[in-house]
Design a protein around this motif. Structure first.
Motif, short mmCIF file in Angstrom:
data_model
loop_
_atom_site.label_atom_id
_atom_site.label_comp_id
_atom_site.label_asym_id
_atom_site.label_seq_id
_atom_site.Cartn_x
_atom_site.Cartn_y
_atom_site.Cartn_z
N ARG A 106 0.83 -1.21 0.00
CA ARG A 106 0.00 0.00 0.00
C ARG A 106 0.86 1.25 0.00
O ARG A 106 0.62 2.19 -0.76
N ASP A 107 1.89 1.26 0.84
CA ASP A 107 2.76 2.44 0.90
C ASP A 107 3.47 2.68 -0.43
O ASP A 107 3.53 3.81 -0.92
N ALA A 108 3.99 1.60 -1.03
CA ALA A 108 4.68 1.74 -2.31
C ALA A 108 3.72 2.13 -3.43
O ALA A 108 4.01 3.00 -4.25
N GLN A 109 2.55 1.49 -3.47
CA GLN A 109 1.57 1.76 -4.52
C GLN A 109 1.06 3.19 -4.43
O GLN A 109 0.90 3.86 -5.45
N CYS A 110 0.82 3.66 -3.22
CA CYS A 110 0.29 5.02 -3.08
C CYS A 110 1.37 6.08 -3.29
O CYS A 110 1.06 7.18 -3.75
N ALA A 111 2.61 5.75 -3.03
CA ALA A 111 3.71 6.65 -3.39
C ALA A 111 3.78 6.76 -4.92
O ALA A 111 3.98 7.85 -5.47
N PHE A 112 3.59 5.63 -5.59
CA PHE A 112 3.56 5.63 -7.05
C PHE A 112 2.37 6.45 -7.56
O PHE A 112 2.53 7.27 -8.48
N ALA A 113 1.20 6.25 -6.99
CA ALA A 113 0.00 7.00 -7.41
C ALA A 113 0.24 8.50 -7.22
O ALA A 113 -0.16 9.30 -8.06
#
Length: 152
Positions: free
Chosen positions: A104-111
């Protein structure tokens, strides 16, 4: 406060974010899109108010996720399966929870990064909307798993 051209910019931001994040989560007409819903709910706030609204929504989604995790643990305790398999499933749930938080942290940093050179709180708003959406999707998934287990 958003006004004039800034209001158009805000609505463009909300629409663009909803489309990008909805497509990323595979939302379709059969399943409501939590990101689109939260952005719509918070859209009529000032920029600071929108950030606060999204922060509150993230907090609420965290509570929903914790509740879904507890329901799944409870369902595992009632699962009609040998104790060694129940124990293994509980251990894997813990590992899955840890992996989910990292994802979640990585995906939302990407988003957030997909916001490019956005100004103001726009990148943070994207990140918060992403966290909300992923939390709600994980909670729904865990709830479905809990309900699918055969009971003793």
């Amino acid at each position: 406060m958003w006004c004039g051209g800034n209001m158009r910019l805000k609505h463009f931001f909300i629409a663009a974010t909803a489309v990008i994040l909805s497509n990323a989560y595979g939302a379709n007409q059969n399943h409501p899109d939590p990101v689109e819903d939260v952005l719509e709910k918070c859209a009529y706030e000032s920029q600071a108010g929108m950030r606060d609204c999204l922060s509150r929504s993230v907090s609420e989604s965290s509570k929903v996720l914790i509740s879904a995790e507890k329901k799944l643990v409870s369902a595992l305790k009632q699962w009609d399966e040998q104790p060694k398999f129940v124990s293994k499933a509980r251990d894997q749930l813990i590992r899955s929870d840890d992996a989910y938080l990292k994802y979640r942290d990585a995906q939302c940093a990407f988003a957030s990064a997909l916001g490019g050179g956005a100004i103001g709180n726009a990148l943070e708003l994207r990140r918060l909307a992403c966290i909300f959406g992923l939390n709600m999707e994980r909670a729904a998934h865990l709830t479905r798993l809990a309900s699918s287990l055969s009971r003793k």
